[in-house]
Design an enzyme around this catalytic site. Structure first.
Site, PDB file in Angstrom:
ATOM      1  N   HIS A   1      57.815  64.296  45.984  1.00 57.48           N
ATOM      2  CA  HIS A   1      58.429  65.456  45.345  1.00 57.48           C
ATOM      3  C   HIS A   1      59.487  66.111  46.250  1.00 57.48           C
ATOM      4  O   HIS A   1      60.670  66.119  45.944  1.00 57.48           O
ATOM      5  CB  HIS A   1      57.358  66.509  45.033  1.00 57.48           C
ATOM      6  CG  HIS A   1      56.210  66.035  44.205  1.00 57.48           C
ATOM      7  ND1 HIS A   1      56.307  65.661  42.883  1.00 57.48           N
ATOM      8  CD2 HIS A   1      54.896  65.888  44.526  1.00 57.48           C
ATOM      9  CE1 HIS A   1      55.112  65.295  42.435  1.00 57.48           C
ATOM     10  NE2 HIS A   1      54.240  65.434  43.395  1.00 57.48           N
TER      11      HIS A   1
HETATM   12  O1  RIB Z   1      54.080  69.965  42.220  1.00 54.89           O
HETATM   13  C1  RIB Z   1      54.514  69.404  43.429  1.00 54.89           C
HETATM   14  C2  RIB Z   1      54.816  70.460  44.437  1.00 54.89           C
HETATM   15  O2  RIB Z   1      53.640  71.213  44.710  1.00 54.89           O
HETATM   16  C3  RIB Z   1      55.259  69.891  45.802  1.00 54.89           C
HETATM   17  O3  RIB Z   1      56.158  70.782  46.415  1.00 54.89           O
HETATM   18  C4  RIB Z   1      53.977  69.849  46.582  1.00 54.89           C
HETATM   19  O4  RIB Z   1      54.193  69.946  47.992  1.00 54.89           O
HETATM   20  C5  RIB Z   1      53.295  71.095  46.091  1.00 54.89           C
HETATM   21  O5  RIB Z   1      53.820  72.194  46.814  1.00 54.89           O
END
Ligand code: RIB
Ligand code: CA
Length: 317
Positions: free
Chosen positions: A247
């Site tokens: 992500h």
């Molecule tokens: O949904 C994914 C996000 O939530 C990413 O930034 C992960 O690190 C959590 O913070």
């Protein structure tokens, strides 16, 4: 005629480490195109005492004991903190045991660092890169509205539309943890680029890539391999997908090579009232409302080129 090297792009990373935050921070620190003015830390994946410790562990791993790291808000604006130990483990950086940090936190609150830096730097020269809940960013905007026109861009990981939610059926974690903060940011008028689950779920690691990281024979490579191995188990169990979705590294990769990504300039609203949909990013992808576009919402990535970039940069550490 020699062309002067382009000035590195000034950024502030706001983060809740988290294994994927860690890979994003390493990518940024390995990239000379970026000048990381500081790292501001929020509560999110795990509580603030752990996220601020993890940010220091990551910077020490990258050999950056000089990095300014500021602890920020320890709770969302209007609700109790929801964390994600079920995804990231109880430390937030499960997967590999790394030494406790010896570098200190920088004195002062993250929100004041954001405000002071944006007031000091030339207008339009600093990009904010939130990788977690938007509490610090929103608090800074609320405390000092004069900084909004000085922010070049906010490039954030958060939200979802076609991919729907990962913490509730409707909401993505970063937005869900602090929807009021997200609402302030998305209504701020600051240019926003959103890297939602729609694109990050296409940035899935492969076994071959994880082993290539491990094969670098470096501390950073070993950590990245171990973190992504740990992080993968949650998504595999939930989605049946093979691979961990990287992500947060999508935010940094977008800064480095925006052409790897595709998206649309659309209106994105944050749902605050919905009994079942609170924290949803209501993305007007098909432009069916009169809402003025306020965000570049990304849906596609050239996956192989993304991982080639990641490999080449992590190998530099
Ligand atoms: O949904 C994914 C996000 O939530 C990413 O930034 C992960 O690190 C959590 O913070
Ligand atoms: Ca994060």
């Amino acid at each position: 005629m020699s062309h002067p090297a382009p000035h590195p792009r000034k950024i502030i990373i706001d983060t809740d480490p988290g294994q994927d935050d860690a890979v994003a921070i390493l990518l940024a620190l390995a990239s000379p195109e970026l000048d990381v003015l500081g790292i501001t830390v929020a509560a999110g994946n795990v509580p603030l005492p752990l996220t601020q410790k993890n940010a220091r562990v990551i910077c020490e791993l990258a050999g950056r004991r000089d990095m300014k790291i500021f602890a920020g808000c320890d709770a969302p604006l209007a609700q109790r903190l929801v964390t994600a130990e079920h995804v990231h483990g109880k430390t937030g950086l499960d997967g590999i045991a790394l030494p406790d940090p010896t570098m200190p936190l920088s004195p002062g609150h993250a929100v004041d660092f954001l405000i002071d830096t944006l007031r000091r730097e030339p207008a339009g020269s600093v990009t904010l890169c939130p990788l977690g809940p938007l509490t610090n960013i929103a608090t800074a905007l609320a405390k000092a509205p004069d900084i909004a026109p000085k922010i070049a861009e906010i490039v954030l990981m958060g939200g979802a539309y076609f991919e729907v939610g990962n913490i509730t059926p409707a909401a993505e974690f970063n937005i869900y943890v602090d929807p009021e903060a997200a609402d302030i940011v998305f209504r701020s008028g600051v240019p926003i680029v959103v890297l939602p689950l729609d694109v990050t779920h296409k940035a899935l690691t492969s076994r071959e890539w994880v082993e290539r990281m491990r094969g670098l024979g470096t501390e950073a490579g070993r950590a990245v391999a171990s973190w992504t191995d740990f992080f993968e188990r949650y998504d595999t169990a939930k989605y049946g997908s093979l691979g961990a979705p990287l992500h947060d590294p999508c935010v940094i990769a977008y800064l480095l090579q925006p052409d790897l990504f595709t998206g649309r300039q659309i209106h994105v609203a944050i749902e605050l009232e919905g009994r079942h949909t609170r924290g949803m990013t209501v993305a007007d992808w098909w432009r069916v409302t009169e809402g003025a576009p306020n965000a570049f919402f990304i849906g596609g990535v050239k996956r192989d080129a993304f991982f080639d970039l990641l490999t080449e940069r992590i190998a530099r550490l």
